[in-house]
Scaffold this active site. Structure first.
Site, PDB file in Angstrom:
ATOM      1  N   HIS A   1       0.839  -1.205   0.000  1.00 42.84           N
ATOM      2  CA  HIS A   1       0.000   0.000   0.000  1.00 42.84           C
ATOM      3  C   HIS A   1       0.877   1.259   0.000  1.00 42.84           C
ATOM      4  O   HIS A   1       0.602   2.218  -0.717  1.00 42.84           O
ATOM      5  CB  HIS A   1      -0.895   0.041   1.245  1.00 42.84           C
ATOM      6  CG  HIS A   1      -1.934  -1.053   1.307  1.00 42.84           C
ATOM      7  ND1 HIS A   1      -2.075  -1.878   2.401  1.00 42.84           N
ATOM      8  CD2 HIS A   1      -2.869  -1.442   0.428  1.00 42.84           C
ATOM      9  CE1 HIS A   1      -3.075  -2.718   2.179  1.00 42.84           C
ATOM     10  NE2 HIS A   1      -3.566  -2.488   0.994  1.00 42.84           N
TER      11      HIS A   1
ATOM     12  N   ARG B   1      -1.690  -5.665  -8.844  1.00 45.13           N
ATOM     13  CA  ARG B   1      -0.614  -6.642  -8.636  1.00 45.13           C
ATOM     14  C   ARG B   1      -0.538  -7.518  -9.880  1.00 45.13           C
ATOM     15  O   ARG B   1       0.066  -7.149 -10.868  1.00 45.13           O
ATOM     16  CB  ARG B   1      -0.869  -7.461  -7.371  1.00 45.13           C
ATOM     17  CG  ARG B   1      -0.579  -6.689  -6.108  1.00 45.13           C
ATOM     18  CD  ARG B   1      -1.241  -7.296  -4.914  1.00 45.13           C
ATOM     19  NE  ARG B   1      -2.694  -7.189  -5.037  1.00 45.13           N
ATOM     20  CZ  ARG B   1      -3.521  -7.133  -4.005  1.00 45.13           C
ATOM     21  NH1 ARG B   1      -3.065  -7.198  -2.785  1.00 45.13           N
ATOM     22  NH2 ARG B   1      -4.812  -7.033  -4.196  1.00 45.13           N
TER      23      ARG B   1
ATOM     24  N   LYS C   1     -18.147  -7.370   6.346  1.00 40.89           N
ATOM     25  CA  LYS C   1     -16.881  -8.047   6.040  1.00 40.89           C
ATOM     26  C   LYS C   1     -16.078  -8.172   7.328  1.00 40.89           C
ATOM     27  O   LYS C   1     -15.884  -7.176   8.030  1.00 40.89           O
ATOM     28  CB  LYS C   1     -16.124  -7.190   5.015  1.00 40.89           C
ATOM     29  CG  LYS C   1     -15.131  -7.944   4.160  1.00 40.89           C
ATOM     30  CD  LYS C   1     -14.649  -7.037   3.033  1.00 40.89           C
ATOM     31  CE  LYS C   1     -13.266  -7.434   2.535  1.00 40.89           C
ATOM     32  NZ  LYS C   1     -12.733  -6.489   1.566  1.00 40.89           N
TER      33      LYS C   1
ATOM     34  N   SER D   1      -2.815  -8.096   2.319  1.00 40.16           N
ATOM     35  CA  SER D   1      -3.041  -8.068   3.766  1.00 40.16           C
ATOM     36  C   SER D   1      -3.398  -9.453   4.311  1.00 40.16           C
ATOM     37  O   SER D   1      -2.945  -9.837   5.381  1.00 40.16           O
ATOM     38  CB  SER D   1      -4.160  -7.083   4.106  1.00 40.16           C
ATOM     39  OG  SER D   1      -3.787  -5.775   3.734  1.00 40.16           O
TER      40      SER D   1
HETATM   41  P1  ADP Z   1      -9.188  -4.733  -1.062  1.00 41.41           P
HETATM   42  O1  ADP Z   1      -9.686  -3.520  -1.743  1.00 41.41           O
HETATM   43  O2  ADP Z   1      -9.170  -5.967  -1.904  1.00 41.41           O
HETATM   44  O3  ADP Z   1      -9.696  -4.943   0.327  1.00 41.41           O
HETATM   45  P2  ADP Z   1      -6.892  -3.545   0.057  1.00 41.41           P
HETATM   46  O4  ADP Z   1      -7.796  -2.723   0.799  1.00 41.41           O
HETATM   47  O5  ADP Z   1      -5.912  -4.351   0.807  1.00 41.41           O
HETATM   48  O6  ADP Z   1      -7.633  -4.490  -0.908  1.00 41.41           O
HETATM   49  O7  ADP Z   1      -6.080  -2.691  -0.984  1.00 41.41           O
HETATM   50  C1  ADP Z   1      -6.458  -1.432  -1.451  1.00 41.41           C
HETATM   51  C2  ADP Z   1      -5.771  -1.185  -2.767  1.00 41.41           C
HETATM   52  O8  ADP Z   1      -4.375  -1.389  -2.639  1.00 41.41           O
HETATM   53  C3  ADP Z   1      -6.207  -2.127  -3.908  1.00 41.41           C
HETATM   54  O9  ADP Z   1      -6.221  -1.394  -5.102  1.00 41.41           O
HETATM   55  C4  ADP Z   1      -5.142  -3.147  -3.947  1.00 41.41           C
HETATM   56  O10 ADP Z   1      -5.005  -3.689  -5.256  1.00 41.41           O
HETATM   57  C5  ADP Z   1      -3.935  -2.321  -3.595  1.00 41.41           C
HETATM   58  N1  ADP Z   1      -2.868  -3.154  -3.062  1.00 41.41           N
HETATM   59  C6  ADP Z   1      -2.891  -3.993  -2.021  1.00 41.41           C
HETATM   60  N2  ADP Z   1      -1.709  -4.631  -1.857  1.00 41.41           N
HETATM   61  C7  ADP Z   1      -0.910  -4.161  -2.840  1.00 41.41           C
HETATM   62  C8  ADP Z   1       0.426  -4.430  -3.250  1.00 41.41           C
HETATM   63  N3  ADP Z   1       1.179  -5.343  -2.642  1.00 41.41           N
HETATM   64  N4  ADP Z   1       0.917  -3.756  -4.301  1.00 41.41           N
HETATM   65  C9  ADP Z   1       0.125  -2.871  -4.952  1.00 41.41           C
HETATM   66  N5  ADP Z   1      -1.136  -2.589  -4.645  1.00 41.41           N
HETATM   67  C10 ADP Z   1      -1.655  -3.219  -3.608  1.00 41.41           C
END
Ligand code: ADP
Length: 159
Positions: free
Chosen positions: A17, A90, A41, A128
């Site tokens: 992130h 990703r 969730k 995560s």
């Molecule tokens: P979600 O929306 O699936 O719950 P998150 O809240 O963890 O996912 O992630 C928010 C945003 O950050 C999403 O666009 C996700 O693709 C991106 N993201 C999460 N981990 C990574 C990573 N390792 N590299 C790049 N982007 C990431």
């Protein structure tokens, strides 16, 4: 001021992130990390805990702030006069869900755009949920999360 919103669950925030935040800051003057609160969730940390962790890691950037919403991203964006969201990509497996989310948001607000930034290769497999699994079993997550998150994970799983 050219600002964007970076929405997600951030449960918890990872170095993946942070990589996206850094990249977004090359493009925008300001960024709002928006913790989407979804009561349906299940999450490991409470909203307050995730907020506190995000707040601590973004304190190095004065132009980044954090907020939460229980509503729609486009409603939040409209209220704040922001027309762009930033998301990270990703692998290609992220694409389909992201594509439909972006188009759904567009159907709710025609002028709303989602900008996708590619992750650094080292974070390609970082999410995560994986971090939580590793921490739950006592594995080392220091390569994946900032120190404040590592400490919280350790405390949560009593390691
Ligand atoms: P979600 O929306 O699936 O719950 P998150 O809240 O963890 O996912 O992630 C928010 C945003 O950050 C999403 O666009 C996700 O693709 C991106 N993201 C999460 N981990 C990574 C990573 N390792 N590299 C790049 N982007 C990431």
């Amino acid at each position: 001021m050219n600002r964007a919103i970076y929405p997600g669950s951030f449960d918890p925030i990872t170095l993946g992130h942070l990589n996206i935040i850094e990249r977004a800051l090359d493009m925008y003057d300001g960024l709002i990390v928006l913790l989407a609160v979804n009561p349906g969730k299940s999450s490991l940390f409470t909203v307050e805990e995730n907020l506190a962790m995000v707040r601590e890691v973004i304190s190095r950037w004065p132009q980044v702030e954090v907020d939460t919403t229980t509503g729609l991203l486009v409603d939040y964006a409209r209220k704040h006069g922001i027309r762009q969201a930033v998301r990270g990509l990703r692998a290609v497996t992220d694409f389909e869900a992201e594509f439909s989310m972006a188009l759904t948001n567009r159907s709710l607000w025609e002028d709303f755009d989602t900008v996708y930034l590619m992750t650094s290769a080292e974070y390609m497999f970082l999410r995560s949920s994986t971090v939580k699994q590793i921490a739950e079993h006592g594995g080392d997550v220091s390569r994946f999360v900032p120190p404040v998150v590592e400490a919280r994970l350790r405390a949560r799983f009593n390691h």
